[in-house]
Enzyme design. Structure first.
Site, PDB file in Angstrom:
ATOM      1  N   TYR A 145       0.867  -1.186   0.000  1.00 50.29           N
ATOM      2  CA  TYR A 145       0.000   0.000   0.000  1.00 50.29           C
ATOM      3  C   TYR A 145       0.894   1.222   0.000  1.00 50.29           C
ATOM      4  O   TYR A 145       1.842   1.299   0.786  1.00 50.29           O
ATOM      5  CB  TYR A 145      -0.891  -0.010   1.241  1.00 50.29           C
ATOM      6  CG  TYR A 145      -1.819   1.185   1.357  1.00 50.29           C
ATOM      7  CD1 TYR A 145      -2.882   1.364   0.479  1.00 50.29           C
ATOM      8  CD2 TYR A 145      -1.633   2.138   2.365  1.00 50.29           C
ATOM      9  CE1 TYR A 145      -3.735   2.456   0.597  1.00 50.29           C
ATOM     10  CE2 TYR A 145      -2.491   3.230   2.494  1.00 50.29           C
ATOM     11  CZ  TYR A 145      -3.541   3.381   1.606  1.00 50.29           C
ATOM     12  OH  TYR A 145      -4.382   4.460   1.724  1.00 50.29           O
ATOM     13  N   ASP A 240       9.306   2.734  -0.200  1.00 54.27           N
ATOM     14  CA  ASP A 240       8.288   3.452   0.555  1.00 54.27           C
ATOM     15  C   ASP A 240       8.500   3.121   2.031  1.00 54.27           C
ATOM     16  O   ASP A 240       8.118   2.053   2.519  1.00 54.27           O
ATOM     17  CB  ASP A 240       6.895   3.032   0.073  1.00 54.27           C
ATOM     18  CG  ASP A 240       5.790   3.777   0.814  1.00 54.27           C
ATOM     19  OD1 ASP A 240       6.107   4.510   1.772  1.00 54.27           O
ATOM     20  OD2 ASP A 240       4.618   3.602   0.437  1.00 54.27           O
ATOM     21  N   LYS A 268       4.080   9.844   8.084  1.00 51.98           N
ATOM     22  CA  LYS A 268       3.654  10.238   9.431  1.00 51.98           C
ATOM     23  C   LYS A 268       4.748  10.267  10.496  1.00 51.98           C
ATOM     24  O   LYS A 268       4.716  11.103  11.407  1.00 51.98           O
ATOM     25  CB  LYS A 268       2.541   9.291   9.862  1.00 51.98           C
ATOM     26  CG  LYS A 268       2.844   7.827   9.529  1.00 51.98           C
ATOM     27  CD  LYS A 268       1.596   6.997   9.380  1.00 51.98           C
ATOM     28  CE  LYS A 268       1.875   5.695   8.650  1.00 51.98           C
ATOM     29  NZ  LYS A 268       0.688   4.997   8.230  1.00 51.98           N
TER      30      LYS A 268
HETATM   31  C1  LIG Z   1       3.760   2.209   3.329  1.00 51.00           C
HETATM   32  C2  LIG Z   1       2.755   3.311   3.251  1.00 51.00           C
HETATM   33  N1  LIG Z   1       2.823   4.187   2.246  1.00 51.00           N
HETATM   34  C3  LIG Z   1       1.970   5.206   2.142  1.00 51.00           C
HETATM   35  C4  LIG Z   1       0.978   5.391   3.067  1.00 51.00           C
HETATM   36  C5  LIG Z   1       0.052   6.537   2.917  1.00 51.00           C
HETATM   37  O1  LIG Z   1       0.237   7.470   3.917  1.00 51.00           O
HETATM   38  P1  LIG Z   1      -0.938   8.471   4.323  1.00 51.00           P
HETATM   39  O2  LIG Z   1      -2.006   7.657   4.946  1.00 51.00           O
HETATM   40  O3  LIG Z   1      -0.263   9.424   5.264  1.00 51.00           O
HETATM   41  O4  LIG Z   1      -1.380   9.151   3.085  1.00 51.00           O
HETATM   42  C6  LIG Z   1       0.860   4.490   4.141  1.00 51.00           C
HETATM   43  C7  LIG Z   1      -0.169   4.624   5.185  1.00 51.00           C
HETATM   44  O5  LIG Z   1      -1.235   4.990   5.087  1.00 51.00           O
HETATM   45  C8  LIG Z   1       1.773   3.431   4.230  1.00 51.00           C
HETATM   46  O6  LIG Z   1       1.705   2.551   5.220  1.00 51.00           O
HETATM   47  N1  LIG Z   2      -2.258   0.993   6.726  1.00 49.01           N
HETATM   48  C1  LIG Z   2      -2.633   2.363   6.787  1.00 49.01           C
HETATM   49  C2  LIG Z   2      -1.461   3.151   7.181  1.00 49.01           C
HETATM   50  O1  LIG Z   2      -0.388   2.730   7.359  1.00 49.01           O
HETATM   51  C3  LIG Z   2      -3.750   2.545   7.724  1.00 49.01           C
HETATM   52  C4  LIG Z   2      -4.092   3.952   8.047  1.00 49.01           C
HETATM   53  C5  LIG Z   2      -5.239   4.455   7.254  1.00 49.01           C
HETATM   54  O2  LIG Z   2      -5.303   4.257   6.045  1.00 49.01           O
HETATM   55  O3  LIG Z   2      -6.090   5.097   7.866  1.00 49.01           O
END
Ligand SMILES: Cc1ncc(COP(=O)(O)O)c(C=O)c1O
Ligand SMILES: N[C@H](C=O)CCC(=O)O
Length: 430
Positions: A145, A240, A268
């Site tokens: 993701y 990532d 984050k």
């Molecule tokens: C590996 C990874 N990439 C990207 C994201 C996207 O980050 P955000 O939710 O801050 O947009 C997340 C988490 O949501 C993540 O776990």
């Molecule tokens: N897996 C996601 C972030 O690392 C979960 C957080 C979200 O999408 O709200």
């Protein structure tokens, strides 16, 4: 039974005004049953909900609370920054300080650009890779993701996998066609995919430890194999590290596994919980970003002074306190080992994966190494486990396809309580 009446009422109201009652899908508890809990406050390893129930937190805001909730050094840095303005929309000194520190802590990053989320970071990184290589295709891995950018909602993990929608409606066929997917941990498959799209692949992006199909580790040699493939084919390798950056080590997964990416995306964690993201990497590539180069990317609130103050305080602490990593890894290992012992005592044959302060218990007896093996889990049983743990005051991620994160405030007493609750919960649901 916990009294959840205020949460229940809030959720009823929320559903009238917010799609599904939540601002991010995995929070909705759809995968585990029941209504989401609304939190009121959190300190250290403990979250307190609006009904006054307390939970040991094993999500830690999906990773960033490495030092625990409302860590004094971070809240003080934020309080100090607030009177100076919540946003300038101009450059500010803290942006320079944090960029310098990130470059120092992550050797593969020579220049870094701040954005506001992990999604923005990955979207920007692939645009940059496309601009830099003058190629259009991108390879991602099934079950990884990278946020909700259109190019990534193809065979996506996390909430998309949890809701059974790994390919989202609304993504145009054209965008989907430019995203090629390969199974995680299969070097041969990705090598063949690259060969079949010779000179067309701009970037290969992956989570160096996948955290969004549960915690899935890279096989021995896999990351190096991808590194070699990208170097050989002129492809930009993007790690990532939104989850792993500054968590698995000061230098993230790249330090732990000894493999350097061309570009890295961060999220984050570098905001200490505030909405932040960043992408960075080789100077030669980063100099393609506007205004120095032709690839456009911007953000009114990027480098926001409050977010920078929080992130800087967090990174400074991590940079100067190596014992944080020792502690979170040790606590995580105790939970992983204790879980395995519990499973053994109960005669259950489930799989656990762990690395550093990330881990998952999978309700399957199959070794979980990719999307297909992750999908063998009994998700209904996970839902029962989740709710049994919640009743015992342990807050897990509300999906089988997420990773648990340990924070530095987790004591031995907390670990003991988690393992006791886990034993009782496993017993109760079988
Ligand atoms: C590996 C990874 N990439 C990207 C994201 C996207 O980050 P955000 O939710 O801050 O947009 C997340 C988490 O949501 C993540 O776990
Ligand atoms: N897996 C996601 C972030 O690392 C979960 C957080 C979200 O999408 O709200």
């Amino acid at each position: 039974m916990l009294d959840k009446s205020k949460s229940v009422h809030l959720f009823e109201t929320a559903q009238n005004f917010i799609p599904g009652g939540v601002n991010s899908p995995v929070r909705a508890f759809k995968a585990v049953g029941g209504d989401p809990i609304f939190m009121q406050s959190a300190k250290g390893a403990i979250m307190t909900d609006v009904d006054g129930n307390e939970y040991i937190d094993l999500i830690n805001s999906w990773g960033p609370m490495i030092l625990g909730h409302a860590y004094d050094e971070i809240t003080e840095a934020v309080s100090k920054a607030i009177p100076h303005s919540l946003s300038f929309g101009t450059p500010g000194a803290l942006e320079v300080d944090i960029a310098e520190l990130i470059v120092k802590m992550k050797p593969s990053i020579e220049k870094v650009r701040m954005v506001n989320s992990g999604t923005e970071a990955t979207m920007s990184a692939i645009r940059l890779a496309r601009g830099y290589t003058s190629r259009e295709k991108v390879i991602k891995f099934e079950g990884c993701y990278h946020g909700h950018g259109d190019s990534f909602l193809i065979a996506a993990g996390s909430g998309a996998m949890t809701m059974g929608e790994p390919n989202s409606p609304g993504v145009t066929r054209g965008t989907a066609n430019d995203t090629l997917t390969a199974p995680y941990n299969d070097l041969e498959a990705v090598t063949k995919l690259v060969a079949a799209n010779k000179d067309q692949v701009a970037a290969i992006i992956l989570e160096p430890v996948a955290g969004n199909m549960g915690c899935v580790l890279p096989n021995e040699g896999y990351l190096q194999g991808l590194r070699d493939l990208c170097t050989q084919e002129g492809i930009v390798l993007i790690f990532d590290e939104v989850m792993t950056g500054f968590r698995l080590a000061k230098g993230g997964a790249q330090e732990l596994f000894g493999v350097q990416a061309d570009l890295t995306t961060l999220g984050k964690i570098i905001g200490g919980g505030m909405p932040v993201g960043a992408y960075g990497g080789k100077k030669e590539i980063m100099d393609y970003v506007s205004p120095q180069g032709p690839v456009y990317q911007a953000g009114t609130l990027s480098g926001n002074p409050i977010s920078m103050a929080a992130g800087l305080a967090m990174l400074k602490h991590l940079d100067t306190h190596p014992e944080v990593y020792e502690h979170i890894n040790a606590q995580s290992a105790k939970i992983a080992e204790g879980t395995k012992e519990n499973l053994k005592k109960l005669g259950l044959d489930y799989t656990t994966n762990e690395v550093g302060s990330m881990h998952s218990l999978f309700f399957t007896n199959v070794k979980v190494t990719d999307f297909d093996t992750a999908k063998t889990c009994d998700t209904a049983l996970f839902g029962k486990y989740f709710n049994a743990m919640l009743e015992r005051g342990i807050y897990l991620a509300p999906s089988q396809y997420e990773t648990l994160f340990i924070c530095n405030a987790l004591t031995d007493e907390h670990v003991e309580a988690i393992l006791k609750a886990s034993y009782e919960s496993l017993k109760e649901i079988h």
